[in-house]
Scaffold this active site. Structure first.
Site, PDB file in Angstrom:
ATOM      1  N   THR A 106       0.820  -1.222   0.000  1.00 10.78           N
ATOM      2  CA  THR A 106       0.000   0.000   0.000  1.00 10.78           C
ATOM      3  C   THR A 106       0.853   1.271   0.000  1.00 10.78           C
ATOM      4  O   THR A 106       1.987   1.268   0.512  1.00 10.78           O
ATOM      5  CB  THR A 106      -0.907  -0.002   1.254  1.00 10.78           C
ATOM      6  N   ASP A 107       0.269   2.363  -0.486  1.00 10.05           N
ATOM      7  CA  ASP A 107       0.968   3.661  -0.447  1.00 10.05           C
ATOM      8  C   ASP A 107       1.171   4.149   0.995  1.00 10.05           C
ATOM      9  O   ASP A 107       1.991   5.033   1.243  1.00 10.05           O
ATOM     10  CB  ASP A 107       0.211   4.725  -1.261  1.00 10.05           C
ATOM     11  N   GLU A 108       0.409   3.566   1.934  1.00  9.74           N
ATOM     12  CA  GLU A 108       0.506   4.039   3.329  1.00  9.74           C
ATOM     13  C   GLU A 108       1.876   3.752   3.949  1.00  9.74           C
ATOM     14  O   GLU A 108       2.210   4.343   4.970  1.00  9.74           O
ATOM     15  CB  GLU A 108      -0.604   3.425   4.181  1.00  9.74           C
TER      16      GLU A 108
ATOM     17  N   LYS B 205       2.194  -3.542   7.263  1.00  6.90           N
ATOM     18  CA  LYS B 205       2.378  -3.733   5.815  1.00  6.90           C
ATOM     19  C   LYS B 205       3.835  -3.444   5.428  1.00  6.90           C
ATOM     20  O   LYS B 205       4.418  -4.159   4.613  1.00  6.90           O
ATOM     21  CB  LYS B 205       1.442  -2.818   5.022  1.00  6.90           C
TER      22      LYS B 205
HETATM   23  P1  NAD Z   1     -10.326  -6.584   2.417  1.00  6.27           P
HETATM   24  O1  NAD Z   1     -10.298  -6.342   3.879  1.00  6.27           O
HETATM   25  O2  NAD Z   1     -11.523  -6.199   1.628  1.00  6.27           O
HETATM   26  O3  NAD Z   1     -10.082  -8.142   2.134  1.00  6.27           O
HETATM   27  C1  NAD Z   1      -9.145  -8.890   2.842  1.00  6.27           C
HETATM   28  C2  NAD Z   1      -9.442 -10.376   2.585  1.00  6.27           C
HETATM   29  O4  NAD Z   1      -8.421 -11.125   3.260  1.00  6.27           O
HETATM   30  C3  NAD Z   1     -10.799 -10.817   3.170  1.00  6.27           C
HETATM   31  O5  NAD Z   1     -11.483 -11.639   2.231  1.00  6.27           O
HETATM   32  C4  NAD Z   1     -10.411 -11.623   4.395  1.00  6.27           C
HETATM   33  O6  NAD Z   1     -11.322 -12.675   4.704  1.00  6.27           O
HETATM   34  C5  NAD Z   1      -9.044 -12.162   4.007  1.00  6.27           C
HETATM   35  N1  NAD Z   1      -8.220 -12.458   5.180  1.00  6.27           N
HETATM   36  C6  NAD Z   1      -7.993 -11.652   6.246  1.00  6.27           C
HETATM   37  N2  NAD Z   1      -7.226 -12.286   7.146  1.00  6.27           N
HETATM   38  C7  NAD Z   1      -6.935 -13.510   6.620  1.00  6.27           C
HETATM   39  C8  NAD Z   1      -6.167 -14.620   7.055  1.00  6.27           C
HETATM   40  N3  NAD Z   1      -5.569 -14.613   8.239  1.00  6.27           N
HETATM   41  N4  NAD Z   1      -6.065 -15.684   6.240  1.00  6.27           N
HETATM   42  C9  NAD Z   1      -6.690 -15.718   5.019  1.00  6.27           C
HETATM   43  N5  NAD Z   1      -7.447 -14.707   4.576  1.00  6.27           N
HETATM   44  C10 NAD Z   1      -7.565 -13.614   5.348  1.00  6.27           C
HETATM   45  O7  NAD Z   1      -9.021  -5.901   1.853  1.00  6.27           O
HETATM   46  P2  NAD Z   1      -8.764  -5.139   0.474  1.00  6.27           P
HETATM   47  O8  NAD Z   1      -9.157  -3.734   0.624  1.00  6.27           O
HETATM   48  O9  NAD Z   1      -9.286  -5.961  -0.642  1.00  6.27           O
HETATM   49  O10 NAD Z   1      -7.163  -5.180   0.457  1.00  6.27           O
HETATM   50  C11 NAD Z   1      -6.483  -6.285  -0.107  1.00  6.27           C
HETATM   51  C12 NAD Z   1      -4.993  -6.041  -0.019  1.00  6.27           C
HETATM   52  O11 NAD Z   1      -4.663  -4.840  -0.693  1.00  6.27           O
HETATM   53  C13 NAD Z   1      -4.477  -5.872   1.399  1.00  6.27           C
HETATM   54  O12 NAD Z   1      -3.224  -6.494   1.487  1.00  6.27           O
HETATM   55  C14 NAD Z   1      -4.355  -4.370   1.578  1.00  6.27           C
HETATM   56  O13 NAD Z   1      -3.348  -4.052   2.502  1.00  6.27           O
HETATM   57  C15 NAD Z   1      -3.973  -3.951   0.185  1.00  6.27           C
HETATM   58  N6  NAD Z   1      -4.347  -2.587  -0.228  1.00  6.27           N
HETATM   59  C16 NAD Z   1      -5.658  -2.173  -0.161  1.00  6.27           C
HETATM   60  C17 NAD Z   1      -5.997  -0.901  -0.629  1.00  6.27           C
HETATM   61  C18 NAD Z   1      -7.411  -0.398  -0.606  1.00  6.27           C
HETATM   62  O14 NAD Z   1      -7.647   0.761  -0.956  1.00  6.27           O
HETATM   63  N7  NAD Z   1      -8.410  -1.202  -0.246  1.00  6.27           N
HETATM   64  C19 NAD Z   1      -5.002  -0.068  -1.153  1.00  6.27           C
HETATM   65  C20 NAD Z   1      -3.682  -0.519  -1.184  1.00  6.27           C
HETATM   66  C21 NAD Z   1      -3.378  -1.788  -0.738  1.00  6.27           C
HETATM   67  O1  DAU Z   2      -4.078   4.234   0.844  1.00  4.47           O
HETATM   68  C1  DAU Z   2      -4.331   2.859   0.721  1.00  4.47           C
HETATM   69  C2  DAU Z   2      -5.134   2.406   1.906  1.00  4.47           C
HETATM   70  O2  DAU Z   2      -6.441   2.943   1.741  1.00  4.47           O
HETATM   71  C3  DAU Z   2      -5.187   0.892   2.075  1.00  4.47           C
HETATM   72  O3  DAU Z   2      -3.909   0.406   2.321  1.00  4.47           O
HETATM   73  C4  DAU Z   2      -6.137   0.519   3.230  1.00  4.47           C
HETATM   74  O4  DAU Z   2      -6.270  -0.904   3.294  1.00  4.47           O
HETATM   75  C5  DAU Z   2      -7.484   1.133   2.961  1.00  4.47           C
HETATM   76  O5  DAU Z   2      -8.370   0.862   4.028  1.00  4.47           O
HETATM   77  C6  DAU Z   2      -7.348   2.635   2.771  1.00  4.47           C
HETATM   78  O6  DAU Z   2      -6.953   3.308   4.000  1.00  4.47           O
HETATM   79  P1  DAU Z   2      -7.545   4.736   4.405  1.00  4.47           P
HETATM   80  O7  DAU Z   2      -7.386   4.911   5.850  1.00  4.47           O
HETATM   81  O8  DAU Z   2      -7.043   5.791   3.506  1.00  4.47           O
HETATM   82  O9  DAU Z   2      -9.068   4.451   3.992  1.00  4.47           O
HETATM   83  P2  DAU Z   2     -10.450   4.713   4.747  1.00  4.47           P
HETATM   84  O10 DAU Z   2     -11.515   4.302   3.782  1.00  4.47           O
HETATM   85  O11 DAU Z   2     -10.500   4.120   6.108  1.00  4.47           O
HETATM   86  O12 DAU Z   2     -10.455   6.298   4.908  1.00  4.47           O
HETATM   87  C7  DAU Z   2     -10.285   7.153   3.789  1.00  4.47           C
HETATM   88  C8  DAU Z   2     -10.251   8.576   4.310  1.00  4.47           C
HETATM   89  O13 DAU Z   2     -11.548   8.907   4.822  1.00  4.47           O
HETATM   90  C9  DAU Z   2      -9.285   8.777   5.450  1.00  4.47           C
HETATM   91  O14 DAU Z   2      -8.703  10.071   5.351  1.00  4.47           O
HETATM   92  C10 DAU Z   2     -10.160   8.719   6.696  1.00  4.47           C
HETATM   93  C11 DAU Z   2     -11.476   9.274   6.208  1.00  4.47           C
HETATM   94  N1  DAU Z   2     -12.682   8.715   6.875  1.00  4.47           N
HETATM   95  C12 DAU Z   2     -12.801   7.363   6.949  1.00  4.47           C
HETATM   96  C13 DAU Z   2     -13.904   6.795   7.570  1.00  4.47           C
HETATM   97  C14 DAU Z   2     -14.037   5.285   7.673  1.00  4.47           C
HETATM   98  C15 DAU Z   2     -13.666   9.568   7.367  1.00  4.47           C
HETATM   99  O15 DAU Z   2     -13.569  10.801   7.274  1.00  4.47           O
HETATM  100  N2  DAU Z   2     -14.755   9.012   7.970  1.00  4.47           N
HETATM  101  C16 DAU Z   2     -14.918   7.659   8.096  1.00  4.47           C
HETATM  102  O16 DAU Z   2     -15.943   7.213   8.680  1.00  4.47           O
END
Ligand code: NAD
Ligand code: DAU
Length: 332
Positions: free
Chosen positions: A123-125, A151
Site C-alpha cells: 500500500t501507499d501508506e 504492511k
Molecule cells: P479486504 O479487507 O476487503 O479483504 C481482505 C481479505 O483477506 C478478506 O477476504 C479476508 O477474509 C481475508 N483475510 C484476512 N485475514 C486472513 C487470514 N488470516 N487468512 C486468510 N485470509 C484472510 O481488503 P482489500 O481492501 O481488498 O485489500 C487487499 C490487499 O490490498 C491488502 O493487502 C491491503 O493491505 C492492500 N491494499 C488495499 C488498498 C485499498 O484501498 N483497499 C489499497 C492498497 C493496498
Molecule cells: O491508501 C491505501 C489504503 O487505503 C489501504 O492500504 C487501506 O487498506 C485502505 O483501508 C485505505 O486506508 P484509508 O485509511 O485511507 O481508507 P479509509 O476508507 O479508512 O479512509 C479514507 C479517508 O476517509 C481517510 O482520510 C479517513 C477518512 N474517513 C474514513 C472513515 C471510515 C472519514 O472521514 N470518515 C470515516 O468514517
C-alpha cells in the site's frame, strides 16, 4: 498456469479474481481465504460455476493449511490482510499476526514449494503522510498506524526472501481503491450506503485529508502487468491520477444521490490521521500500464453498484432490510 490468490474473497482480491478469470481462460485460479468479517460469501459465489475456479477456506496464519494450498501452484498473488486502519488502532494485534506472520508463512511456503512468482500486495501508506510531491518506490518507509507499519514490515520480509533465497518476489503499492464489493466500513462505501439510507456521514477532523483514488479495475490491470512483466525484487506503485480531499468526495456522493449536504457531520479525528498520500506511478507506466477510468465516471459507476446491490452490503452491516430497501421494494 496455476495461480493462488490469498484474500480473494475480499474487495480487491475478488475484483482481481474476476478480472483474471475473464482474461486468462486457461489459468486455474484458487482463492485461499479465511472468510473473516471483511469477506462476503456472496462475493465469490458467482465464480463457483467456473471450472477454472477453486476455493479453499483457510487461514494464512496456519502454516500447514498454507503449505497444502501452495503445493503445485505456479504463482501466488498475496492480498490477504487485515486492511482497515481504524481497526488497527482499536485492536492492533490481529494486524501483526495476519499481515506480518501470515505473510511470512506465505513466503516460506512459496520458497519450500519453488513457486515461480510471488506478487505481494502492499500500500501507499507505507511511505507515510507526504506534504508535497509524490512518493517513489525508493523513498524511505515512514508508516504511521499499526496497519501501515505491519504492511511495511511485510514488504521488508518479502524483499528479504528475494535477496536471501532468490524467491521471485514483486511488490505493488497501490493508492486508495474504490469500486464494487468494498466493505462498507471504508470511507467511500460507508458514505455511499449511509447516504442511500439518509444517515449521517461521519467526516473525520476537518475533512481536508487527501487520498489518491484509483478505480479497482485499474489497479487489477496494473497487478496483471506486474505479475507477468514485473522484474523480480522490484516494487511498483499503482496510483490513480486523482487526488481529492475527503470533503470533496463526500459532497460528490451527497450530490449524486440528491441528498441534503446537512448529512455530512464533522466528527473527532482518527488518531495520527495521515494528511496526504500521493503516488508517482511512472515506473509501472513504463511497463505499459494506463488507467482506463476517469474519477467522475468511476465514482458514478460505484454509487450505482451500491444502489443496485443493497442486499450485498446490508448483510455486512448486520441488517436484514434497510430503510432504502423498504422504500424501494416494499415491506418484507
Ligand atoms: P479486504 O479487507 O476487503 O479483504 C481482505 C481479505 O483477506 C478478506 O477476504 C479476508 O477474509 C481475508 N483475510 C484476512 N485475514 C486472513 C487470514 N488470516 N487468512 C486468510 N485470509 C484472510 O481488503 P482489500 O481492501 O481488498 O485489500 C487487499 C490487499 O490490498 C491488502 O493487502 C491491503 O493491505 C492492500 N491494499 C488495499 C488498498 C485499498 O484501498 N483497499 C489499497 C492498497 C493496498
Ligand atoms: O491508501 C491505501 C489504503 O487505503 C489501504 O492500504 C487501506 O487498506 C485502505 O483501508 C485505505 O486506508 P484509508 O485509511 O485511507 O481508507 P479509509 O476508507 O479508512 O479512509 C479514507 C479517508 O476517509 C481517510 O482520510 C479517513 C477518512 N474517513 C474514513 C472513515 C471510515 C472519514 O472521514 N470518515 C470515516 O468514517
Amino acid at each position: 498456469m496455476k495461480v493462488l490468490i490469498t484474500g480473494g474473497a475480499g474487495f480487491i482480491g475478488s475484483n482481481f479474481t474476476e478480472y483474471m478469470l475473464k482474461k486468462y481462460k486457461n489459468y486455474r485460479l484458487t482463492v485461499f481465504d479465511a472468510m473473516t468479517y471483511a469477506s462476503n460469501p456472496e462475493t465469490i459465489n458467482k465464480f463457483r460455476k467456473n471450472k477454472n475456479f477453486k476455493f479453499i477456506k483457510g487461514d494464512i496464519c496456519d502454516f500447514k493449511a498454507v503449505m497444502n494450498a501452495v503445493k503445485g501452484q505456479d504463482m501466488i498473488v498475496h492480498f490477504a490482510a487485515e486492511s482497515h486502519v481504524d481497526r488497527s488502532i482499536s485492536g492492533p494485534e490481529a494486524f501483526i499476526e495476519t499481515n506480518v506472520k501470515g505473510t511470512f508463512n506465505m513466503l516460506e511456503a512459496a520458497r519450500l514449494c519453488g513457486v515461480k512468482k510471488f506478487l505481494h500486495i502492499s500500500t501507499d501508506e507505507v511511505y507515510g503522510s507526504i506534504k508535497k510531491g509524490k512518493s517513489k518506490e525508493g523513498d524511505i518507509l515512514d508508516p504511521t498506524s499499526p496497519y501501515s507499519s505491519s504492511k511495511a514490515s511485510a514488504d521488508l520480509i518479502a524483499l528479504s526472501y528475494y535477496k536471501t533465497f532468490g524467491l521471485p518476489v514483486v511488490i505493488t503499492r497501490s493508492s486508495n481503491n474504490f469500486g464494487p464489493y468494498q466493505h462498507p466500513e471504508k470511507f467511500m462505501p460507508l458514505f455511499i450506503t449511509r447516504a442511500i439510507e439518509c444517515e449521517q456521514l461521519p467526516l473525520y477532523g476537518d475533512g481536508k485529508n487527501v487520498r489518491n483514488w484509483i478505480y479497482v479495475e485499474d489497479n487489477c490491470s496494473g497487478l496483471d502487468i506486474v505479475l507477468h512483466k514485473g522484474k523480480n525484487g522490484e516494487i511498483y506503485n499503482v496510483g490513480g491520477d486523482v487526488e481529492e480531499p475527503n470533503i470533496k468526495v463526500a459532497k460528490c456522493i451527497v450530490d449524486a444521490l440528491s441528498r441534503d449536504m446537512g448529512l455530512i457531520k464533522f466528527v473527532k479525528d482518527r488518531l495520527a490521521h495521515d494528511r496526504r498520500y500521493a503516488l508517482n506511478s511512472s515506473k509501472l507506466k513504463k511497463l505499459g500500464w494506463k488507467p482506463k477510468y476517469k474519477f467522475e465516471a468511476a465514482i458514478g459507476l460505484t454509487i450505482q453498484w451500491y444502489a443496485n446491490n443493497d442486499k450485498w452490503w446490508m448483510g455486512l452491516k448486520g441488517k436484514k432490510f434497510s430503510k432504502y430497501y423498504r422504500s424501494n421494494y416494499g415491506k418484507k
